[in-house]
Scaffold this active site. Structure first.
Site, short mmCIF file in Angstrom:
data_model
loop_
_atom_site.label_atom_id
_atom_site.label_comp_id
_atom_site.label_asym_id
_atom_site.label_seq_id
_atom_site.Cartn_x
_atom_site.Cartn_y
_atom_site.Cartn_z
N SER A 44 4.76 1.16 3.13
CA SER A 44 3.57 0.61 3.81
C SER A 44 2.46 1.51 3.13
CB SER A 44 3.69 1.18 5.27
OG SER A 44 3.48 2.70 5.55
N LYS A 45 1.30 1.30 3.88
CA LYS A 45 -0.07 1.76 3.24
C LYS A 45 -0.15 3.22 2.84
CE LYS A 45 -3.65 -1.06 3.02
NZ LYS A 45 -3.51 -1.33 1.74
#
Ligand code: GLU
Length: 482
Positions: A245-246
């Protein structure tokens, strides 16, 4: 093998991320390896999440990576008529039926399943409605969905080229929706209709779609379509084995591009996310031609791949050093322009100078943006000395006069070639009984503001005698004025 036709089918719901790009790459490699056709399909039938503005970005990222497609883009949103025709055919053949259950009725069923701790399966309530019953429901204003009539018993087996036979119990597959009440197809149905229309031979996609595959096989069987071969690629996880994820840094292709990664580095890195060219797994640098020649689905792993930006960055450094200098220079222009070091459309002379800077800096740089960031002193003397460097290399007694002596020596050299400068420093070291490092470090700091950088003698030679001496004298003044 019959003609290989594969597709990459992103949904335009965001940028192209490393996972999608890896899927595109494996499809591309497989197509090229088998002289097949690589197709781009845009799965944009999800009216809520699809955004046309993402389509251009997806295509731009694919183009930048060099993954050119042979056919398409085909848009699902432009194929609605065909989905309806296919659904109507199934309705006529009693392989599908209209369901008039309201969202509330369905929710009640789901609620009950939750209470019992069971998975919800649509019970097939509308399976056997008579035309008259349907007429009544329609007259009451109910808008139907279309459901596939699925077998209650037996198994649906996915023959996966990576995972082998994966068996699904039909009792756990309900009569799922193929056309929503909005008239739009569901992903599973649209995908099958499209794959058949495009004569897709191999469906190569992310593992998360494995659970959709039995439904797609049931759709294809009902429609009488050929079933393609399937290959589900392993997941890509973060180093801590959590979902990527980010917070794990850059994952969008565009972000890598903006940070100054080279497409060939990203492609090389991605090809190893789940595939290895040989058993030993220690071959890492692979040019595209070699990837194509050696690619096979048999060598794709079942287990998740771990995403490791350090390795990617290392690879980027490799490709920066080894790549064609003119090309790397061209790619470097926007990064140097963003720092105001060159104009966005540099002329021949500017480009020539940039090429020299790039040739010096690429020996150590990891990305183009880092390279531009570290290159401003080639263009201007307007830099501060690194404070820690100052502490280390300038604060010793006598440094000012040492630098002054060096400046004098350099001024007197017959020429300013790297070799000549190197000899001068060797001589000075002997003369002063100081180590070469003790001589070089304050000079490097003086002419660049930094403690590290490209080859020292090349650097001075590039700056030129006049500029080098000017910078050294400026330092001397500052040291003596303290
Ligand atoms: N649109 C789907 C996705 O983005 C495609 C899946 C498939 O390849 O069938 O995941």
């Amino acid at each position: 093998m019959a003609k290989v036709r594969v597709r990459f089918a992103p949904s335009p719901t965001g940028e192209l991320h490393i996972g999608g790009a890896r899927t595109a790459l494996f499809n591309y490699l497989f197509a090229r390896k088998h002289d097949g056709v690589f197709i781009l399909r845009i799965d944009d039938s999800d009216e809520e999440r699809s955004r046309p503005e993402y389509v251009e970005g997806l295509m731009e990222s694919l183009r930048w990576l060099g993954l050119d497609w042979d056919e398409g883009p085909y848009f699902q949103s432009q194929n609605l008529e065909r989905y309806h025709r296919a659904a109507n055919l199934l309705l006529e053949n009693k392989k599908a039926y209209r369901c008039y259950c309201t969202p509330e009725e369905l929710e009640a069923g789901r609620e009950e399943a939750r209470r019992k701790g069971e998975a919800y399966l649509y019970p097939g309530k509308c399976r056997n409605l008579t035309p008259e019953q349907e007429e009544k429901l329609r007259a009451a204003g109910r808008v139907p969905v279309v459901r596939l009539l699925t077998p209650d018993r037996g198994e649906t087996v996915v023959e996966d080229l990576i995972r082998g036979s994966v068996r699904f119990d039909n009792a756990l597959i309900d009569d799922f929706i193929i056309i929503k009440s909005s008239g739009l197809p569901t992903y599973n149905f649209a995908s099958v209709v499209d794959d058949a229309q495009l004569e897709i031979s191999h469906v190569i996609r992310a593992e998360e779609h494995l659970s959709n595959t039995p439904r797609q096989i049931l759709c294809a069987r009902a429609l009488g379509c050929a079933i393609p071969s399937y290959a589900h690629l392993p997941m890509i996880l973060a180093p801590d084995r959590s979902k990527l994820s980010k917070r794990h840094g850059a994952t969008a292709v565009e972000e890598f591009r903006e940070k100054g990664y080279l497409p060939e580095a990203l492609v090389n890195y991605m090809c190893l996310l789940g595939w290895s060219p040989s058993l030993s797994g220690d071959e890492e640098i692979l040019p595209l031609e070699e990837m194509i020649a050696r690619f096979s689905l048999e060598r794709v792993n079942k287990t998740a791949a771990i995403y490791d930006t350090e390795k990617l960055t290392w690879m980027n450094g490799h490709y920066l050093r080894e790549g064609n200098l003119e090309r790397i220079t061209r790619l470097a222009v926007p990064f140097f322009a963003a720092k105001g070091l060159v104009s966005p459309n540099p002329g021949k002379e500017e480009l020539g100078k940039l090429q020299k800077v790039v040739s010096l800096m690429r020996e150590r740089a990891k990305t183009l943006s880092e390279m531009a960031e570290a290159s401003s002193y080639f263009y201007s003397a307007d830099y501060e000395y690194d404070p820690r460097g100052w502490e280390k290399h300038f604060s010793r007694e006598g440094t000012g006069s040492l630098i002054d002596k060096i400046a004098g020596e350099l001024e007197a050299l017959p020429d300013f070639k790297p070799g000549t400068i190197e000899e001068a420093f060797a001589r000075l070291a002997q003369e002063t009984s100081l180590s070469l490092g003790r001589l070089i470090q304050p000079v490097r700091l003086s002419v660049s503001g930094r403690t590290g950088g490209p080859d020292f003698y090349e650097l001075l030679s590039f700056l030129g005698r006049e500029e080098t001496v000017r910078r050294l004298r400026r330092t001397v003044q500052q040291l003596e004025g303290r």
